[in-house]
Scaffold this motif. Structure first.
Motif, PDB file in Angstrom:
ATOM      1  N   ALA A 107      39.373  40.808  43.937  1.00 34.55           N
ATOM      2  CA  ALA A 107      38.478  41.396  42.940  1.00 34.55           C
ATOM      3  C   ALA A 107      37.260  40.503  42.735  1.00 34.55           C
ATOM      4  O   ALA A 107      37.373  39.271  42.715  1.00 34.55           O
ATOM      5  CB  ALA A 107      39.209  41.605  41.624  1.00 34.55           C
ATOM      6  N   GLU A 108      36.099  41.117  42.577  1.00 36.72           N
ATOM      7  CA  GLU A 108      34.869  40.358  42.365  1.00 36.72           C
ATOM      8  C   GLU A 108      34.952  39.451  41.127  1.00 36.72           C
ATOM      9  O   GLU A 108      34.513  38.303  41.192  1.00 36.72           O
ATOM     10  CB  GLU A 108      33.665  41.300  42.267  1.00 36.72           C
ATOM     11  CG  GLU A 108      33.297  41.949  43.600  1.00 36.72           C
ATOM     12  CD  GLU A 108      33.012  40.965  44.716  1.00 36.72           C
ATOM     13  OE1 GLU A 108      32.411  39.900  44.455  1.00 36.72           O
ATOM     14  OE2 GLU A 108      33.402  41.249  45.860  1.00 36.72           O
ATOM     15  N   PRO A 109      35.507  39.922  39.998  1.00 36.40           N
ATOM     16  CA  PRO A 109      35.623  39.007  38.852  1.00 36.40           C
ATOM     17  C   PRO A 109      36.489  37.781  39.164  1.00 36.40           C
ATOM     18  O   PRO A 109      36.215  36.688  38.679  1.00 36.40           O
ATOM     19  CB  PRO A 109      36.273  39.876  37.766  1.00 36.40           C
ATOM     20  CG  PRO A 109      35.909  41.277  38.124  1.00 36.40           C
ATOM     21  CD  PRO A 109      35.878  41.298  39.627  1.00 36.40           C
ATOM     22  N   ALA A 110      37.514  37.936  40.002  1.00 33.96           N
ATOM     23  CA  ALA A 110      38.364  36.799  40.381  1.00 33.96           C
ATOM     24  C   ALA A 110      37.596  35.834  41.275  1.00 33.96           C
ATOM     25  O   ALA A 110      37.688  34.605  41.108  1.00 33.96           O
ATOM     26  CB  ALA A 110      39.624  37.299  41.093  1.00 33.96           C
ATOM     27  N   LYS A 111      36.810  36.382  42.210  1.00 29.80           N
ATOM     28  CA  LYS A 111      36.002  35.526  43.080  1.00 29.80           C
ATOM     29  C   LYS A 111      34.944  34.784  42.261  1.00 29.80           C
ATOM     30  O   LYS A 111      34.683  33.607  42.499  1.00 29.80           O
ATOM     31  CB  LYS A 111      35.344  36.359  44.174  1.00 29.80           C
ATOM     32  CG  LYS A 111      36.331  36.897  45.197  1.00 29.80           C
ATOM     33  CD  LYS A 111      35.630  37.784  46.207  1.00 29.80           C
ATOM     34  CE  LYS A 111      36.599  38.392  47.198  1.00 29.80           C
ATOM     35  NZ  LYS A 111      35.914  39.307  48.133  1.00 29.80           N
ATOM     36  N   ARG A 159      41.798  25.549  32.639  1.00 29.30           N
ATOM     37  CA  ARG A 159      40.630  26.422  32.839  1.00 29.30           C
ATOM     38  C   ARG A 159      40.958  27.559  33.799  1.00 29.30           C
ATOM     39  O   ARG A 159      40.527  28.691  33.606  1.00 29.30           O
ATOM     40  CB  ARG A 159      39.445  25.609  33.376  1.00 29.30           C
ATOM     41  CG  ARG A 159      38.769  24.780  32.335  1.00 29.30           C
ATOM     42  CD  ARG A 159      37.981  25.632  31.338  1.00 29.30           C
ATOM     43  NE  ARG A 159      36.870  26.262  32.034  1.00 29.30           N
ATOM     44  CZ  ARG A 159      36.652  27.590  32.074  1.00 29.30           C
ATOM     45  NH1 ARG A 159      37.433  28.406  31.421  1.00 29.30           N
ATOM     46  NH2 ARG A 159      35.647  28.094  32.758  1.00 29.30           N
ATOM     47  N   LYS A 160      41.727  27.254  34.840  1.00 30.46           N
ATOM     48  CA  LYS A 160      42.115  28.285  35.807  1.00 30.46           C
ATOM     49  C   LYS A 160      42.935  29.368  35.095  1.00 30.46           C
ATOM     50  O   LYS A 160      42.713  30.566  35.316  1.00 30.46           O
ATOM     51  CB  LYS A 160      42.930  27.653  36.936  1.00 30.46           C
ATOM     52  CG  LYS A 160      43.064  28.521  38.164  1.00 30.46           C
ATOM     53  CD  LYS A 160      43.879  27.830  39.247  1.00 30.46           C
ATOM     54  CE  LYS A 160      43.051  26.807  39.969  1.00 30.46           C
ATOM     55  NZ  LYS A 160      43.726  26.237  41.145  1.00 30.46           N
ATOM     56  N   ASN A 161      43.857  28.949  34.241  1.00 31.81           N
ATOM     57  CA  ASN A 161      44.664  29.918  33.491  1.00 31.81           C
ATOM     58  C   ASN A 161      43.800  30.771  32.568  1.00 31.81           C
ATOM     59  O   ASN A 161      44.036  31.970  32.421  1.00 31.81           O
ATOM     60  CB  ASN A 161      45.764  29.209  32.703  1.00 31.81           C
ATOM     61  CG  ASN A 161      46.853  28.670  33.597  1.00 31.81           C
ATOM     62  OD1 ASN A 161      47.034  29.122  34.722  1.00 31.81           O
ATOM     63  ND2 ASN A 161      47.576  27.676  33.112  1.00 31.81           N
ATOM     64  N   LEU A 205      41.906  33.253  34.866  1.00 26.26           N
ATOM     65  CA  LEU A 205      42.811  34.265  35.408  1.00 26.26           C
ATOM     66  C   LEU A 205      43.249  35.252  34.329  1.00 26.26           C
ATOM     67  O   LEU A 205      43.394  36.443  34.602  1.00 26.26           O
ATOM     68  CB  LEU A 205      44.038  33.608  36.057  1.00 26.26           C
ATOM     69  CG  LEU A 205      43.774  32.837  37.346  1.00 26.26           C
ATOM     70  CD1 LEU A 205      45.061  32.217  37.866  1.00 26.26           C
ATOM     71  CD2 LEU A 205      43.144  33.719  38.409  1.00 26.26           C
ATOM     72  N   ALA A 206      43.431  34.761  33.114  1.00 26.78           N
ATOM     73  CA  ALA A 206      43.811  35.649  32.011  1.00 26.78           C
ATOM     74  C   ALA A 206      42.705  36.677  31.764  1.00 26.78           C
ATOM     75  O   ALA A 206      42.994  37.857  31.519  1.00 26.78           O
ATOM     76  CB  ALA A 206      44.085  34.838  30.749  1.00 26.78           C
ATOM     77  N   GLN A 207      41.458  36.254  31.861  1.00 23.35           N
ATOM     78  CA  GLN A 207      40.347  37.184  31.676  1.00 23.35           C
ATOM     79  C   GLN A 207      40.311  38.222  32.796  1.00 23.35           C
ATOM     80  O   GLN A 207      40.087  39.402  32.554  1.00 23.35           O
ATOM     81  CB  GLN A 207      39.018  36.432  31.606  1.00 23.35           C
ATOM     82  CG  GLN A 207      38.858  35.614  30.343  1.00 23.35           C
ATOM     83  CD  GLN A 207      37.564  34.803  30.346  1.00 23.35           C
ATOM     84  OE1 GLN A 207      36.742  34.920  31.242  1.00 23.35           O
ATOM     85  NE2 GLN A 207      37.403  33.973  29.320  1.00 23.35           N
ATOM     86  N   VAL A 208      40.534  37.777  34.028  1.00 25.06           N
ATOM     87  CA  VAL A 208      40.541  38.707  35.166  1.00 25.06           C
ATOM     88  C   VAL A 208      41.688  39.705  35.011  1.00 25.06           C
ATOM     89  O   VAL A 208      41.504  40.913  35.217  1.00 25.06           O
ATOM     90  CB  VAL A 208      40.656  37.945  36.508  1.00 25.06           C
ATOM     91  CG1 VAL A 208      40.882  38.901  37.671  1.00 25.06           C
ATOM     92  CG2 VAL A 208      39.414  37.097  36.746  1.00 25.06           C
TER      93      VAL A 208
END
Length: 176
Positions: A46-50, A121-123, A126-129
């Motif tokens: 997904a673009e938001p994840a990238k 920060r990664k969590n 990822l929660a937002q995605v």
């Protein structure tokens, strides 16, 4: 013979009743619509994840470089100590060993802090995605009349996989 005929009629009536009772269940099963979303693919494609991954790399690249430079400097100092140790006095050798051990502990502490900060920060990202993905899945479920959409399964028939639809929606319209 009369008993046999009555028994036969009774069994026929039971068979008809069983078929009638099963008919609504079969009709209901045909109208049940299920889907599956592969969360791992969403987080990879997904673009938001990238975008989140790029954001994290930019945010943490300077600190990562500093840690790698510190590790290289410590290794260089340690190698130099190994070369010079035979010519040092005992007190110089012990002082230098303590200094190298202190530097190593400090580097390990900084590495741990870096990893903890990066993971936190990664969590968050990822929660937002996943939140965006779940909103898209809900919208898709409502618009296409799905009864259930699963995110974890042992086996899924590919005809029920709607991951491509979710990715298209997330990438196409920014996941609203």
């Amino acid at each position: 013979m009369l008993v046999k005929t009555q028994l036969s009629r009774g069994l026929s009536v039971l068979a008809v009743l069983a078929c009638l009772a099963a008919a609504p269940v079969a009709a209901q099963a045909q109208s049940f619509k299920a889907g599956f979303v592969n969360t791992d693919r969403i987080l990879r494609e997904a673009e938001p994840a990238k975008a989140a991954q790029t954001k994290l790399e930019a945010e943490f690249s300077k600190r990562d470089k500093e840690l790698r430079d510190s590790a290289a400097a410590l290794k260089s100092a340690s190698d130099k100590f190994e070369r010079d140790a035979p010519t040092m006095s005992e007190s110089q050798r012990q002082a230098r060993q303590r200094q190298l051990a202190d530097q190593d502990r400090d580097l390990q502490r900084k590495n741990r802090e870096f990893q903890e900060d990066l993971n936190a920060r990664k969590n968050e990202e990822l929660a937002q995605v996943l939140d965006k993905a779940n909103r898209v899945v809900r919208q898709l479920a409502e618009s296409e009349n799905y009864d259930v959409i699963l995110q974890e399964a042992v086996y899924v028939n590919p005809k029920h996989d709607i991951t491509d639809k979710v990715l298209k929606a997330m990438n196409g319209n920014g996941a609203k």
